[in-house]
Design a protein around this motif. Structure first.
Motif, PDB file in Angstrom:
ATOM      1  N   LEU A 214       0.833  -1.213   0.000  1.00 40.92           N
ATOM      2  CA  LEU A 214       0.000   0.000   0.000  1.00 40.92           C
ATOM      3  C   LEU A 214       0.863   1.256   0.000  1.00 40.92           C
ATOM      4  O   LEU A 214       0.624   2.195  -0.763  1.00 40.92           O
ATOM      5  CB  LEU A 214      -0.939  -0.001   1.215  1.00 40.92           C
ATOM      6  N   PHE A 215       1.868   1.267   0.866  1.00 35.00           N
ATOM      7  CA  PHE A 215       2.728   2.445   0.982  1.00 35.00           C
ATOM      8  C   PHE A 215       3.433   2.733  -0.348  1.00 35.00           C
ATOM      9  O   PHE A 215       3.417   3.865  -0.840  1.00 35.00           O
ATOM     10  CB  PHE A 215       3.749   2.225   2.101  1.00 35.00           C
ATOM     11  N   PHE A 216       4.021   1.695  -0.923  1.00 36.52           N
ATOM     12  CA  PHE A 216       4.734   1.874  -2.199  1.00 36.52           C
ATOM     13  C   PHE A 216       3.755   2.251  -3.322  1.00 36.52           C
ATOM     14  O   PHE A 216       4.103   3.032  -4.210  1.00 36.52           O
ATOM     15  CB  PHE A 216       5.494   0.594  -2.588  1.00 36.52           C
ATOM     16  N   THR A 217       2.547   1.680  -3.273  1.00 38.72           N
ATOM     17  CA  THR A 217       1.554   2.014  -4.310  1.00 38.72           C
ATOM     18  C   THR A 217       1.185   3.486  -4.224  1.00 38.72           C
ATOM     19  O   THR A 217       1.069   4.184  -5.244  1.00 38.72           O
ATOM     20  CB  THR A 217       0.300   1.129  -4.150  1.00 38.72           C
ATOM     21  N   ILE A 218       1.002   3.962  -2.991  1.00 36.35           N
ATOM     22  CA  ILE A 218       0.656   5.377  -2.812  1.00 36.35           C
ATOM     23  C   ILE A 218       1.794   6.256  -3.346  1.00 36.35           C
ATOM     24  O   ILE A 218       1.565   7.202  -4.099  1.00 36.35           O
ATOM     25  CB  ILE A 218       0.362   5.693  -1.316  1.00 36.35           C
ATOM     26  N   VAL A 219       3.036   5.883  -2.987  1.00 32.72           N
ATOM     27  CA  VAL A 219       4.186   6.664  -3.470  1.00 32.72           C
ATOM     28  C   VAL A 219       4.257   6.589  -4.998  1.00 32.72           C
ATOM     29  O   VAL A 219       4.523   7.597  -5.671  1.00 32.72           O
ATOM     30  CB  VAL A 219       5.505   6.165  -2.827  1.00 32.72           C
ATOM     31  N   SER A 220       3.964   5.393  -5.546  1.00 34.67           N
ATOM     32  CA  SER A 220       4.007   5.210  -7.006  1.00 34.67           C
ATOM     33  C   SER A 220       2.982   6.090  -7.721  1.00 34.67           C
ATOM     34  O   SER A 220       3.104   6.360  -8.908  1.00 34.67           O
ATOM     35  CB  SER A 220       3.727   3.755  -7.378  1.00 34.67           C
ATOM     36  N   ASN A 221       1.954   6.486  -6.999  1.00 32.91           N
ATOM     37  CA  ASN A 221       0.893   7.293  -7.614  1.00 32.91           C
ATOM     38  C   ASN A 221       1.056   8.793  -7.384  1.00 32.91           C
ATOM     39  O   ASN A 221       0.198   9.571  -7.792  1.00 32.91           O
ATOM     40  CB  ASN A 221      -0.477   6.825  -7.115  1.00 32.91           C
ATOM     41  N   ILE A 222       2.131   9.164  -6.709  1.00 31.99           N
ATOM     42  CA  ILE A 222       2.378  10.604  -6.518  1.00 31.99           C
ATOM     43  C   ILE A 222       3.060  11.121  -7.791  1.00 31.99           C
ATOM     44  O   ILE A 222       4.182  10.714  -8.109  1.00 31.99           O
ATOM     45  CB  ILE A 222       3.266  10.865  -5.273  1.00 31.99           C
ATOM     46  N   ASN A 223       2.362  11.972  -8.515  1.00 31.61           N
ATOM     47  CA  ASN A 223       2.903  12.440  -9.803  1.00 31.61           C
ATOM     48  C   ASN A 223       3.676  13.746  -9.649  1.00 31.61           C
ATOM     49  O   ASN A 223       3.217  14.810 -10.042  1.00 31.61           O
ATOM     50  CB  ASN A 223       1.773  12.585 -10.822  1.00 31.61           C
ATOM     51  N   VAL A 224       4.832  13.629  -9.041  1.00 33.28           N
ATOM     52  CA  VAL A 224       5.719  14.794  -8.886  1.00 33.28           C
ATOM     53  C   VAL A 224       7.046  14.424  -9.559  1.00 33.28           C
ATOM     54  O   VAL A 224       7.552  13.317  -9.320  1.00 33.28           O
ATOM     55  CB  VAL A 224       5.945  15.109  -7.377  1.00 33.28           C
ATOM     56  N   PRO A 225       7.597  15.278 -10.408  1.00 30.95           N
ATOM     57  CA  PRO A 225       8.782  14.905 -11.187  1.00 30.95           C
ATOM     58  C   PRO A 225       9.918  14.313 -10.365  1.00 30.95           C
ATOM     59  O   PRO A 225      10.531  13.322 -10.777  1.00 30.95           O
ATOM     60  CB  PRO A 225       9.207  16.228 -11.838  1.00 30.95           C
ATOM     61  N   ILE A 226      10.188  14.887  -9.192  1.00 30.58           N
ATOM     62  CA  ILE A 226      11.344  14.382  -8.409  1.00 30.58           C
ATOM     63  C   ILE A 226      11.121  12.914  -7.973  1.00 30.58           C
ATOM     64  O   ILE A 226      12.050  12.108  -7.936  1.00 30.58           O
ATOM     65  CB  ILE A 226      11.619  15.313  -7.192  1.00 30.58           C
ATOM     66  N   ILE A 227       9.881  12.578  -7.664  1.00 29.82           N
ATOM     67  CA  ILE A 227       9.558  11.194  -7.280  1.00 29.82           C
ATOM     68  C   ILE A 227       9.536  10.311  -8.525  1.00 29.82           C
ATOM     69  O   ILE A 227      10.036   9.181  -8.511  1.00 29.82           O
ATOM     70  CB  ILE A 227       8.214  11.139  -6.512  1.00 29.82           C
ATOM     71  N   ASP A 228       8.962  10.850  -9.604  1.00 27.74           N
ATOM     72  CA  ASP A 228       8.925  10.096 -10.878  1.00 27.74           C
ATOM     73  C   ASP A 228      10.320   9.624 -11.279  1.00 27.74           C
ATOM     74  O   ASP A 228      10.507   8.487 -11.698  1.00 27.74           O
ATOM     75  CB  ASP A 228       8.373  10.976 -12.009  1.00 27.74           C
ATOM     76  N   LYS A 229      11.294  10.533 -11.157  1.00 28.61           N
ATOM     77  CA  LYS A 229      12.647  10.227 -11.646  1.00 28.61           C
ATOM     78  C   LYS A 229      13.459   9.404 -10.653  1.00 28.61           C
ATOM     79  O   LYS A 229      14.189   8.489 -11.037  1.00 28.61           O
ATOM     80  CB  LYS A 229      13.398  11.544 -11.916  1.00 28.61           C
ATOM     81  N   ASN A 230      13.390   9.776  -9.366  1.00 34.02           N
ATOM     82  CA  ASN A 230      14.334   9.227  -8.397  1.00 34.02           C
ATOM     83  C   ASN A 230      13.822   8.058  -7.563  1.00 34.02           C
ATOM     84  O   ASN A 230      14.613   7.265  -7.051  1.00 34.02           O
ATOM     85  CB  ASN A 230      14.809  10.334  -7.441  1.00 34.02           C
ATOM     86  N   ILE A 231      12.525   7.994  -7.380  1.00 27.24           N
ATOM     87  CA  ILE A 231      12.004   6.963  -6.462  1.00 27.24           C
ATOM     88  C   ILE A 231      11.215   5.890  -7.192  1.00 27.24           C
ATOM     89  O   ILE A 231      11.448   4.695  -6.990  1.00 27.24           O
ATOM     90  CB  ILE A 231      11.153   7.629  -5.343  1.00 27.24           C
ATOM     91  N   LYS A 232      10.300   6.307  -8.053  1.00 29.37           N
ATOM     92  CA  LYS A 232       9.408   5.318  -8.681  1.00 29.37           C
ATOM     93  C   LYS A 232      10.134   4.176  -9.400  1.00 29.37           C
ATOM     94  O   LYS A 232       9.702   3.022  -9.295  1.00 29.37           O
ATOM     95  CB  LYS A 232       8.457   6.014  -9.662  1.00 29.37           C
ATOM     96  N   PRO A 233      11.221   4.451 -10.106  1.00 29.79           N
ATOM     97  CA  PRO A 233      11.868   3.313 -10.790  1.00 29.79           C
ATOM     98  C   PRO A 233      12.342   2.214  -9.846  1.00 29.79           C
ATOM     99  O   PRO A 233      12.551   1.084 -10.268  1.00 29.79           O
ATOM    100  CB  PRO A 233      13.074   3.972 -11.490  1.00 29.79           C
ATOM    101  N   TRP A 234      12.537   2.554  -8.558  1.00 26.59           N
ATOM    102  CA  TRP A 234      13.058   1.586  -7.597  1.00 26.59           C
ATOM    103  C   TRP A 234      11.949   0.824  -6.863  1.00 26.59           C
ATOM    104  O   TRP A 234      12.247  -0.075  -6.077  1.00 26.59           O
ATOM    105  CB  TRP A 234      13.951   2.296  -6.568  1.00 26.59           C
ATOM    106  N   LEU A 235      10.706   1.239  -7.067  1.00 25.93           N
ATOM    107  CA  LEU A 235       9.614   0.586  -6.342  1.00 25.93           C
ATOM    108  C   LEU A 235       8.960  -0.468  -7.221  1.00 25.93           C
ATOM    109  O   LEU A 235       8.536  -0.169  -8.337  1.00 25.93           O
ATOM    110  CB  LEU A 235       8.559   1.630  -5.938  1.00 25.93           C
ATOM    111  N   PHE A 236       8.854  -1.692  -6.709  1.00 22.95           N
ATOM    112  CA  PHE A 236       8.237  -2.741  -7.537  1.00 22.95           C
ATOM    113  C   PHE A 236       6.776  -2.436  -7.828  1.00 22.95           C
ATOM    114  O   PHE A 236       6.219  -2.894  -8.834  1.00 22.95           O
ATOM    115  CB  PHE A 236       8.392  -4.124  -6.886  1.00 22.95           C
TER     116      PHE A 236
END
Lengths: 297, 310
Positions: A214-236
């Motif tokens: 759930l936590f990773f899914t929520i983070v995966s759905n945050i559409n902010v460029p810094i998260i898109d580039k740096n965090i999302k690729p690392w979350l399954f």
């Protein structure tokens, strides 16, 4: 190994908890089908309100078996990880809690064999869950709602799109999507098994697996460029919904859909590699930890 | 005598805590070996190391003459165990549990064979009942049936009578004796009750705070003509070293810098003479009475131990 796997499957088959997952899926799918059979047009009107000026659509045909399955999968594939966690999170910790882990470990099998068999049993459970989902969400929907071309509503960047896939180009996409979903859910199963190695009751690893997803899914759905580039690729979890890629049909330069094509196969393939790598890492960590674990339960 | 279990210099530390400290013992073929000690003495940790549930910090375990670490699978084929409370799969029947564990041992037994196993532990008439409906005693007996299903040479029972009523205790005791006398099994059974071990075991070992206190024949250790004496001298360390080279070396222990010696009462004057001849100033040679009292003192309990019900 094969007889060990049979034993594991037998235990899963005989546990009442197993049927919670199948019952939940059945109930949700039937509710969806009942709701769309009763008042599907309202949903269609809502979905099409922004695009109906640009497209000429026969709304009565838009709700068909294929479309229903897509809608159900969109909803259910978010919930199914919880059901997979129910079985995988219990794999080792449930045995520890029952006091049977010490009996298993004193049998003439290596701990790696025991854990790998648990993993395959969870994998087979995941496949059966998805087969059951396919039977209800796809084949039952086709029976109830009929067959026609499928419309996919998609938000790409700033714009809303409607993709149309002809009925003779759909079934293989569903098989591919279910195959992808099996891999994606196996990541959850291997995470559940990893966490279950560290616990001596089932609740902890099940809840922990669900919370992580759930936590990773929520983070995966945050559409902010810094998260898109740096965090999302690392979350399954960013790759769990990659099955949708099989329904994003490729188009020619004139914007016409190309039958049998995919918009971005490379992206789907990369997502699959990443998911498989996660399975390998989670399972490797689980085997290593289980081998080192002192069984004190 | 063929050794079945050989344990040498076995240690297990959990962080700073030493649960098992340099323990050595041997169990021979056909033995009913009593493993005695109060709760927390290190019995279960030792047993878990014998069954590869816990990895030793150091030391060596050999079963059937082979290193447990190197020949784990081969050895475990010949071992059956009940570790503390045997909680089996509660949602399965007794017969299904037995079938499942038989299959896990690579056996495909007929229902008749399995019912024979259940009959041995007095559960044949409850074969179809789910384990969740069983009393503690019935679970314990089913656990033993599971341990025996693959006809192992060595049976390890960790506190098999814990939580049982007197009849349940008697049933388990009779079953252990039957397995030993009629089937020739080698059995290691742990308990915190000396009276229990005294009845079923031919050899025994006492553990206390992770250390082995004494090991030997039950008849000899519980011989009323023998006693444990506490020896205090002007130099306990030298005395201990000296006694280790004497006639009484087998029965000597250094416990918290006190010398404890298992010795025949007739030998006490000889011990006294021996120390004097070696110019050791004796402050005290104090008999601690029988091994039973000695054990009760160790466990700091004054509870009278009831004999088994028949």
């Amino acid at each position: 190994m094969l007889s060990l796997l049979q034993i594991e499957l037998y235990k899963i088959y005989r546990r009442p908890r197993t049927y919670i997952a199948f019952t939940a899926i059945t109930a949700i799918v039937l509710i969806f089908q009942f709701a769309f059979k009763s008042d599907g047009q309202s949903y269609m009107n809502l979905m099409l309100q922004n695009v109906q000026d640009n497209f000429e659509l026969d709304k009565s045909k838009a709700i068909n078996g294929y479309f229903m399955c897509y809608i159900i999968l969109n909803t259910l594939l978010v919930q199914v990880p919880i059901l997979v966690a129910l079985i995988a999170g219990d794999a080792i910790s449930g045995e520890a809690n029952m006091g049977t882990l010490r009996l298993l470990v004193t049998k003439p099998y290596s701990r790696t064999q025991l854990l790998v068999v648990k993993f395959f049993a969870s994998f087979i459970f995941t496949i059966l869950l998805l087969v059951w989902m396919a039977i209800l969400a796809l084949f039952l929907s086709l029976l109830l709602f009929g067959v026609d071309d499928m419309l996919i509503f998609r938000v790409k960047g700033e714009e809303s799109q409607i993709l149309q896939i002809t009925q003779d180009d759909i079934m293989w996409r569903y098989f591919a999507a279910f195959g992808y979903a099996t891999i994606a859910l196996t990541v959850i199963a291997s995470l559940g098994i990893l966490l279950s190695v560290y616990a001596e009751n089932s609740i902890g690893p099940i809840v922990a697996t669900v919370c992580i997803v759930l936590f990773f899914t929520i983070v995966s759905n945050i559409n902010v460029p810094i998260i898109d580039k740096n965090i999302k690729p690392w979350l399954f979890t960013s790759y769990l919904v990659g099955w949708k890629g099989f329904f994003y049909i490729g188009v020619n330069p004139e914007g016409q859909p190309i039958k049998g094509s995919l918009e971005n196969w490379a992206s789907i393939r990369n997502s699959l590699y990443i998911l498989l790598a996660h399975i390998g890492v989670f399972l490797g960590m689980a085997v290593y930890s289980f081998q080192k674990k002192d069984i004190l339960s | 005598m063929e050794p079945i279990i050989e344990v040498s210099q076995l240690c297990k530390n959990f962080n700073q805590f030493t649960a098992v400290d340099n323990v050595n013992f041997t169990v021979y073929k056909g033995d009913v070996f009593g493993f005695l000690g109060e709760n927390g003495a290190g019995k279960s940790t030792t047993i878990r190391m014998l069954l590869t549930l816990i990895e030793p910090t150091s030391g060596e375990i050999k079963l059937f003459g082979k290193s447990l670490q190197k020949h784990r699978k081969e050895i475990l084929h010949q071992v059956g165990a009940v570790i503390e409370r045997p909680d089996l799969y509660k949602y399965l029947s007794a017969l299904d549990n037995l079938k499942l564990f038989a299959k896990m041992s690579g056996l495909s037994l007929s229902n008749n064979n399995l019912l024979e196993q259940l009959d041995l532990v007095g559960l044949a008439d409850r074969s179809e009942s789910k384990v969740k409906t069983f009393s503690q005693g019935m679970k314990q007996r089913l656990g033993i049936a599971v341990a025996l299903v693959h006809n192992p040479e060595l049976i390890i029972l960790d506190e098999p009578t814990n939580g049982l009523d007197p009849q349940g205790i008697a049933d388990i005791r009779n079953l252990i004796l039957k397995l030993s006398h009629e089937r020739g099994k080698t059995i290691l059974v742990s308990s915190h009750l000396l009276s229990e071990i005294e009845i079923i075991a031919n050899r025994m070992l006492i553990m206390h705070k992770g250390k082995k206190i004494i090991e030997g024949e039950v008849n000899s250790l519980l011989d009323p003509s023998k006693t444990i004496v506490k020896v205090e001298t002007s130099d306990n360390n030298n005395t201990f070293e000296l006694l280790k080279t004497s006639l009484w070396s087998d029965g000597i222990k250094n416990i918290d810098n006190q010398i404890h010696l298992n010795i025949s009462k007739k030998d006490i004057p000889n011990l006294n003479r021996f120390l004097v001849e070696h110019h050791i100033d004796i402050y005290m040679i104090q008999p601690l009475h029988s091994l039973e009292n000695y054990f009760l003192n160790l466990t700091k309990t004054s509870v009278h131990v009831e004999p088994f019900a028949n």
